[in-house]
Enzyme design. Structure first.
Site, PDB file in Angstrom:
ATOM      1  N   SER A 191     137.129 177.583  90.254  1.00  0.00           N
ATOM      2  CA  SER A 191     137.470 176.182  90.040  1.00  0.00           C
ATOM      3  C   SER A 191     138.712 176.064  89.176  1.00  0.00           C
ATOM      4  O   SER A 191     139.019 176.955  88.377  1.00  0.00           O
ATOM      5  CB  SER A 191     136.312 175.449  89.354  1.00  0.00           C
ATOM      6  OG  SER A 191     136.692 174.165  88.901  1.00  0.00           O
ATOM      7  N   TYR A 204     129.674 174.911  83.010  1.00  0.00           N
ATOM      8  CA  TYR A 204     130.183 175.102  84.378  1.00  0.00           C
ATOM      9  C   TYR A 204     131.517 175.846  84.354  1.00  0.00           C
ATOM     10  O   TYR A 204     131.711 176.826  85.082  1.00  0.00           O
ATOM     11  CB  TYR A 204     130.340 173.743  85.047  1.00  0.00           C
ATOM     12  CG  TYR A 204     131.024 173.757  86.404  1.00  0.00           C
ATOM     13  CD1 TYR A 204     130.297 174.013  87.560  1.00  0.00           C
ATOM     14  CD2 TYR A 204     132.387 173.486  86.526  1.00  0.00           C
ATOM     15  CE1 TYR A 204     130.917 174.006  88.807  1.00  0.00           C
ATOM     16  CE2 TYR A 204     133.011 173.483  87.761  1.00  0.00           C
ATOM     17  CZ  TYR A 204     132.273 173.742  88.899  1.00  0.00           C
ATOM     18  OH  TYR A 204     132.895 173.738  90.129  1.00  0.00           O
TER      19      TYR A 204
END
Length: 299
Positions: A191, A204
């Site tokens: 990400s 995350y």
């Protein structure tokens, strides 16, 4: 609300893409794509496969919806048979299977919890039992639970996030390696948050940073075996993960802080995975490709 694609420099039959979204929220993860408004665009009709993955077998975790669905459809267009590992989003998974089969390829659905090491290993075993081989492993599952403060991240959330986002990378790869041959590929989804961070996604982002290091280290370990290991780092993409983790109000401006001022659509990432899975990227390993709407990152 809907700019034409030529504004972004190319044409497609998917002529309109939202730059903002109606307020919406789903109360559980994983989210359901069939409930989203508008539905994510996972297939560009103008994308015509050229056999880059002809007769290859690919496993795609999280392949029922979102980025995984778009990748599965693009792989099918390129001639691959696909196994999709997902939790319990059966309606989405069946739809994805129908699309793959409409392109003349086979799709094996494998519902189960990838937080479980034994299930990760069974995903590999069932795929090989069905197709007789494995060529491409796409590790794409993920969850995120935004929290304004690290003090709000419970031990259970921390364990769920790490067990979902990074543990399967190890378990799936360990089980897959005996079946992978020179020329095989492993592709993970990391990400933009691994590089830019995110104030609401500390745990995350940490798992996504772990995936970057996993990719680089594993690529060095496997390069002598002829197995390439790479990753893709998406920016904000219109997927069920977004509507099942953020507030309804947050969703209305998703992606507006990128240079392109919009969220990406899943089909805009799929060719990147095709590239990394095919011989087009034969001199590429240990790399992360960024598809994020123009956000500058240090690689």
């Amino acid at each position: 609300m809907y700019p034409r694609y030529p504004y972004y420099g190319y044409k497609t039959k998917c002529e309109e893409v939202p730059i903002s979204f109606p307020a919406q929220h789903q109360d559980r993860q994983p989210g359901m794509e069939y409930l989203m408004v508008p539905r994510p665009i996972y297939d560009n009709p103008q994308y015509i496969g050229s056999g880059k993955l002809r007769d290859k077998v690919a496993i795609i975790t999280g392949g029922d919806s979102g980025i995984g669905r778009a990748v599965a459809v693009a792989f099918a267009k390129e001639g691959a048979d696909v196994a999709i590992a997902y939790l319990d989003e059966h309606i989405d998974a069946e739809e994805t299977k129908q699309v793959i089969e409409s392109y003349g390829r086979s799709c094996l659905l494998l519902p189960g919890d990838l937080r479980d090491e034994l299930w990760c290993r069974e995903v590999i075993q069932r795929t090989v039992a069905c197709y007789g081989k494995l060529d491409v492993l796409v590790i794409n599952q993920g969850v995120q639970f935004p929290q304004a403060s690290i003090r709000q991240i419970s031990r259970q959330q921390l364990e769920d996030t790490f067990r979902t986002n990074i543990y399967p990378n190890f378990f799936l790869t360990q089980e897959a390696l005996p079946h992978l041959q020179p020329g095989s590929t492993i592709i993970s989804t990391t990400s933009v948050t691994a590089y830019a961070g995110h104030s609401l996604l500390v745990d995350y982002s940490a798992t996504k940073g772990a995936i970057v290091s996993f990719t680089r280290s594993l690529s060095l370990q496997l390069v002598s075996s002829g197995i390439r290991v790479n990753a893709v780092a998406p920016g904000p993409i219109w997927t069920p993960l977004q509507v099942s983790s953020y507030s309804a109000e947050y969703i209305t401006t998703l992606g507006s802080d990128t240079p392109m001022r919009r969220a990406g659509q899943p089909f805009e990432l799929a060719p990147t995975y095709v590239y990394l899975a095919s011989d087009d990227s034969s001199y590429v390993t240990g790399q992360v490709l960024h598809v994020n709407g123009g956000t500058m990152t240090e690689t």
